[in-house]
Design a protein around this motif. Structure first.
Motif, PDB file in Angstrom:
ATOM      1  N   TYR A   1     -12.609 -13.636   3.321  1.00  0.00           N
ATOM      2  CA  TYR A   1     -11.409 -12.785   3.290  1.00  0.00           C
ATOM      3  C   TYR A   1     -10.478 -13.244   2.160  1.00  0.00           C
ATOM      4  CZ  TYR A   1      -6.949 -10.821   4.862  1.00  0.00           C
ATOM      5  OH  TYR A   1      -5.758 -10.164   4.921  1.00  0.00           O
ATOM      6  N   SER A   2     -10.264 -14.541   2.053  1.00  0.00           N
ATOM      7  CA  SER A   2      -9.360 -15.054   1.014  1.00  0.00           C
ATOM      8  C   SER A   2      -9.876 -14.702  -0.384  1.00  0.00           C
ATOM      9  CB  SER A   2      -9.221 -16.573   1.078  1.00  0.00           C
ATOM     10  OG  SER A   2      -9.082 -17.004   2.370  1.00  0.00           O
ATOM     11  N   ARG A   3     -11.207 -14.611  -0.512  1.00  0.00           N
ATOM     12  CA  ARG A   3     -11.771 -14.265  -1.817  1.00  0.00           C
ATOM     13  C   ARG A   3     -11.549 -12.808  -2.190  1.00  0.00           C
ATOM     14  NH1 ARG A   3     -15.885 -18.190  -0.914  1.00  0.00           N
ATOM     15  NH2 ARG A   3     -17.132 -16.757   0.310  1.00  0.00           N
ATOM     16  N   ILE A   4     -11.545 -11.919  -1.166  1.00  0.00           N
ATOM     17  CA  ILE A   4     -11.466 -10.489  -1.513  1.00  0.00           C
ATOM     18  C   ILE A   4     -10.059  -9.900  -1.359  1.00  0.00           C
ATOM     19  CG2 ILE A   4     -13.900 -10.030  -0.994  1.00  0.00           C
ATOM     20  CD1 ILE A   4     -13.017  -8.728   1.652  1.00  0.00           C
ATOM     21  N   PHE A   5      -9.185 -10.593  -0.634  1.00  0.00           N
ATOM     22  CA  PHE A   5      -7.873 -10.018  -0.305  1.00  0.00           C
ATOM     23  C   PHE A   5      -6.986  -9.850  -1.543  1.00  0.00           C
ATOM     24  CE2 PHE A   5      -3.373 -10.670   0.836  1.00  0.00           C
ATOM     25  CZ  PHE A   5      -3.208  -9.563   1.642  1.00  0.00           C
ATOM     26  N   VAL A   6      -6.422  -8.656  -1.690  1.00  0.00           N
ATOM     27  CA  VAL A   6      -5.439  -8.385  -2.742  1.00  0.00           C
ATOM     28  C   VAL A   6      -4.195  -7.876  -2.027  1.00  0.00           C
ATOM     29  CG1 VAL A   6      -4.916  -7.018  -4.796  1.00  0.00           C
ATOM     30  CG2 VAL A   6      -7.278  -7.661  -4.307  1.00  0.00           C
ATOM     31  N   PRO A   7      -3.049  -8.521  -2.201  1.00  0.00           N
ATOM     32  CA  PRO A   7      -1.867  -8.051  -1.460  1.00  0.00           C
ATOM     33  C   PRO A   7      -1.475  -6.639  -1.888  1.00  0.00           C
ATOM     34  CG  PRO A   7      -1.339  -9.998  -2.796  1.00  0.00           C
ATOM     35  CD  PRO A   7      -2.777  -9.686  -3.036  1.00  0.00           C
ATOM     36  N   GLN A   8      -0.890  -5.923  -0.945  1.00  0.00           N
ATOM     37  CA  GLN A   8      -0.478  -4.546  -1.234  1.00  0.00           C
ATOM     38  C   GLN A   8       0.755  -4.539  -2.121  1.00  0.00           C
ATOM     39  OE1 GLN A   8      -0.687  -2.107   2.578  1.00  0.00           O
ATOM     40  NE2 GLN A   8      -1.988  -1.377   0.950  1.00  0.00           N
ATOM     41  N   GLY A   9       0.867  -3.495  -2.922  1.00  0.00           N
ATOM     42  CA  GLY A   9       2.050  -3.350  -3.774  1.00  0.00           C
ATOM     43  C   GLY A   9       3.288  -3.025  -2.952  1.00  0.00           C
ATOM     44  N   GLU A  10       4.425  -3.352  -3.498  1.00  0.00           N
ATOM     45  CA  GLU A  10       5.699  -3.010  -2.856  1.00  0.00           C
ATOM     46  C   GLU A  10       6.019  -1.542  -3.157  1.00  0.00           C
ATOM     47  OE1 GLU A  10       9.228  -4.817  -1.997  1.00  0.00           O
ATOM     48  OE2 GLU A  10       7.668  -5.323  -0.551  1.00  0.00           O
ATOM     49  N   PRO A  11       6.478  -0.760  -2.180  1.00  0.00           N
ATOM     50  CA  PRO A  11       6.891   0.606  -2.509  1.00  0.00           C
ATOM     51  C   PRO A  11       8.036   0.574  -3.520  1.00  0.00           C
ATOM     52  CG  PRO A  11       7.096   0.165  -0.137  1.00  0.00           C
ATOM     53  CD  PRO A  11       6.680  -1.106  -0.783  1.00  0.00           C
ATOM     54  N   LEU A  12       8.072   1.560  -4.383  1.00  0.00           N
ATOM     55  CA  LEU A  12       9.139   1.623  -5.376  1.00  0.00           C
ATOM     56  C   LEU A  12      10.469   1.890  -4.682  1.00  0.00           C
ATOM     57  CD1 LEU A  12       7.204   3.910  -7.870  1.00  0.00           C
ATOM     58  CD2 LEU A  12       7.592   1.443  -8.078  1.00  0.00           C
ATOM     59  N   SER A  13      11.542   1.630  -5.406  1.00  0.00           N
ATOM     60  CA  SER A  13      12.859   1.997  -4.863  1.00  0.00           C
ATOM     61  C   SER A  13      13.108   3.467  -5.169  1.00  0.00           C
ATOM     62  CB  SER A  13      13.937   1.146  -5.521  1.00  0.00           C
ATOM     63  OG  SER A  13      13.650  -0.206  -5.303  1.00  0.00           O
ATOM     64  N   SER A  14      13.959   4.108  -4.360  1.00  0.00           N
ATOM     65  CA  SER A  14      14.218   5.521  -4.651  1.00  0.00           C
ATOM     66  C   SER A  14      15.312   5.637  -5.718  1.00  0.00           C
ATOM     67  CB  SER A  14      14.615   6.271  -3.386  1.00  0.00           C
ATOM     68  OG  SER A  14      15.586   5.559  -2.690  1.00  0.00           O
ATOM     69  N   GLU A  15      15.239   6.719  -6.439  1.00  0.00           N
ATOM     70  CA  GLU A  15      16.264   6.997  -7.449  1.00  0.00           C
ATOM     71  C   GLU A  15      17.516   7.490  -6.724  1.00  0.00           C
ATOM     72  OE1 GLU A  15      15.905   6.452 -10.624  1.00  0.00           O
ATOM     73  OE2 GLU A  15      13.818   5.828 -10.348  1.00  0.00           O
ATOM     74  N   PRO A  16      18.694   7.286  -7.344  1.00  0.00           N
ATOM     75  CA  PRO A  16      19.914   7.806  -6.712  1.00  0.00           C
ATOM     76  C   PRO A  16      19.789   9.318  -6.480  1.00  0.00           C
ATOM     77  CG  PRO A  16      20.454   6.429  -8.607  1.00  0.00           C
ATOM     78  CD  PRO A  16      18.953   6.588  -8.595  1.00  0.00           C
ATOM     79  N   GLY A  17      20.157   9.783  -5.305  1.00  0.00           N
ATOM     80  CA  GLY A  17      20.134  11.216  -5.012  1.00  0.00           C
ATOM     81  C   GLY A  17      18.777  11.731  -4.564  1.00  0.00           C
ATOM     82  N   GLU A  18      17.757  10.898  -4.669  1.00  0.00           N
ATOM     83  CA  GLU A  18      16.411  11.328  -4.277  1.00  0.00           C
ATOM     84  C   GLU A  18      16.316  11.376  -2.746  1.00  0.00           C
ATOM     85  OE1 GLU A  18      11.885   9.827  -5.272  1.00  0.00           O
ATOM     86  OE2 GLU A  18      13.569   8.565  -5.808  1.00  0.00           O
ATOM     87  N   PRO A  19      15.595  12.368  -2.190  1.00  0.00           N
ATOM     88  CA  PRO A  19      15.455  12.372  -0.721  1.00  0.00           C
ATOM     89  C   PRO A  19      14.757  11.086  -0.255  1.00  0.00           C
ATOM     90  CG  PRO A  19      14.605  14.421  -1.678  1.00  0.00           C
ATOM     91  CD  PRO A  19      14.900  13.489  -2.817  1.00  0.00           C
ATOM     92  N   LEU A  20      15.157  10.616   0.919  1.00  0.00           N
ATOM     93  CA  LEU A  20      14.595   9.376   1.462  1.00  0.00           C
ATOM     94  C   LEU A  20      13.135   9.606   1.846  1.00  0.00           C
ATOM     95  CD1 LEU A  20      15.201   6.482   2.365  1.00  0.00           C
ATOM     96  CD2 LEU A  20      15.880   7.416   4.590  1.00  0.00           C
ATOM     97  N   ARG A  21      12.249   8.731   1.405  1.00  0.00           N
ATOM     98  CA  ARG A  21      10.831   8.852   1.755  1.00  0.00           C
ATOM     99  C   ARG A  21      10.476   7.818   2.819  1.00  0.00           C
ATOM    100  NH1 ARG A  21      10.118   8.636  -3.952  1.00  0.00           N
ATOM    101  NH2 ARG A  21       9.098   6.618  -3.700  1.00  0.00           N
ATOM    102  N   VAL A  22       9.432   8.150   3.589  1.00  0.00           N
ATOM    103  CA  VAL A  22       9.015   7.270   4.685  1.00  0.00           C
ATOM    104  C   VAL A  22       8.650   5.875   4.168  1.00  0.00           C
ATOM    105  CG1 VAL A  22       7.069   6.893   6.255  1.00  0.00           C
ATOM    106  CG2 VAL A  22       8.360   8.999   6.371  1.00  0.00           C
TER     107      VAL A  22
END
Ligand SMILES: *[C@@H]1O[C@H](CO)[C@@H](O)[C@H](O)[C@H]1NC(C)=O
Ligand SMILES: *[C@@H]1O[C@H](CO)[C@@H](O)[C@H](O)[C@H]1NC(C)=O
Length: 271
Positions: A175-196
Motif C-alpha cells: 500500500y505504501s508503495r502505491i498510495f498517492v495522496p489526494q489533491g486538495e480541492p481548489l478554493s472558490s473564487e469570490p462570488g462563485e456559488p459554493l460547491r460541495v
C-alpha cells in the motif's frame, strides 16, 4: 431444578455470553495457521463489531498483526482512522483510493462483523473469495470454505488471536508503495456559488474528537464517507435501507445521548 451453566452453554452460548473454551481455542489455532501462511493478509472491520462489543479487541489485533486495516462503509466510526496502518473504506468500486486494490489482491482477509448486503457490496460486485476469508460474527467464526466454529464470541476470538499471529506488514508495505495522496480541492473564487467539494474541505477542518457526524442516505453518504475522522469523533449512518429521513431521528437521539458532542447532520441527496 437449577440449570447448570454448562448445560445453558450447550443450549445457547449467546444467551450466557461466554465462549465455549474448546471451540475458541480451535478457532484461534485454525485462524492463526490460515493467516500465518498467507503472504499479504488484510483486516477489515464491519458493523457488527458494535453489538459484539469487539472494537477494542479489533484494535488489539490490528496493533499486533501488522496487517493493513480497512473499514466497511457501515462500520465507519468503529475503527480508528488515526491508526498507523489504516487504509480507508473498503466498498468495492467506490472504496477509498488504493484500498480495494489492497483488500481484493490479498490472499487472506479477516472480516470482523461484516454485513454484505446490496449496499455494502455495491450490488454484489465485490471481488472477494470465500476461500480466502475468515468471517468473524458476534458468536461464530467461519474460516475459508470451512470449518465453522460456533459459541465463539468475537471479542474473545480477536483478543486471543492478537497474541498468536506472525507479524506481517507485506500488504501495508505494498500500500505504501502505491498510495498517492489526494489533491486538495481548489478554493472558490469570490462570488462563485459554493460547491460541495469546497464545503466538505471546511467541514473536515471543523471536525474534532468532540464532534459526531450523522450522514443521511444519498450524496451525504459518499461525501461523509470521505471525511477523515479525528480520534474520538463519532460517526453514524445506516446501510440497511436506502430511504431518506432516518438521520433526523438519529440526530435527535444522538444529541440526547451524547451531550458532550457537537452533532453535525448531513442531509441532502444531491438532487
Ligand atoms: C503463527 O505465528 C506465530 C508467530 O510466529 C507463532 O507463535 C504461532 O505458533 C503460529 N501459529 C500457527 C498456528 O501457525
Ligand atoms: C505486494 O507484495 C507481494 C509480496 O510481498 C509482492 O510479491 C508484490 O509484488 C507486491 N506488489 C506491489 C504492487 O508492490
Amino acid at each position: 431444578m437449577a440449570v447448570g451453566l454448562a448445560s445453558l452453554m450447550l443450549m445457547n452460548c449467546s444467551f450466557v455470553r461466554l465462549s465455549n473454551q474448546m471451540n475458541l481455542e480451535a478457532a484461534v489455532e485454525t485462524a492463526a495457521a490460515f493467516l500465518n501462511k498467507s503472504v499479504k493478509p488484510v483486516l477489515v472491520g464491519g458493523p457488527k463489531m458494535r453489538v459484539a462489543k469487539a472494537c477494542e479487541a479489533f484494535v488489539e489485533l490490528a496493533d499486533a498483526c501488522g496487517y493493513p486495516v480497512a473499514v466497511m462503509p457501515s462500520a465507519k466510526g468503529l475503527v480508528p482512522e488515526h491508526h498507523s496502518r489504516f487504509i480507508g473504506t473498503y466498498w468495492g468500486a467506490v472504496s477509498t483510493p488504493f484500498c480495494a486494490e489492497i483488500v481484493e489482491s490479498a490472499d487472506a482477509y479477516l472480516f470482523a462483523g461484516p454485513i454484505f448486503n446490496d449496499y455494502s457490496s455495491v450490488g454484489y460486485s465485490l471481488l472477494l473469495k470465500k476461500e480466502k476469508a475468515i468471517i468473524v460474527q458476534p458468536d461464530r467464526v467461519v474460516i475459508g470454505n470451512g470449518p465453522a466454529f460456533g459459541c465463539v464470541l468475537m471479542k474473545d476470538f480477536l483478543h486471543a488471536l492478537a497474541t498468536r499471529l506472525k507479524k506481517n506488514t507485506a500488504a501495508y508495505d505494498n500500500y505504501s508503495r502505491i498510495f498517492v495522496p489526494q489533491g486538495e480541492p481548489l478554493s472558490s473564487e469570490p462570488g462563485e456559488p459554493l460547491r460541495v467539494n469546497i464545503l466538505f474541505k471546511h467541514i473536515q477542518k471543523m471536525l474534532s474528537g468532540s464532534s459526531a457526524v450523522i450522514a443521511e442516505t444519498g450524496d451525504s453518504w459518499f461525501n461523509c464517507q470521505k471525511l477523515k475522522l479525528p480520534e474520538g469523533c463519532g460517526y453514524e449512518f445506516q446501510m440497511q435501507y436506502g430511504s431518506i429521513g432516518w438521520s433526523v431521528g438519529a440526530t435527535l437521539g444522538y444529541a440526547q445521548a451524547a451531550k458532550d458532542k457537537r452533532v453535525i447532520s448531513f442531509i441532502g441527496d444531491g438532487s
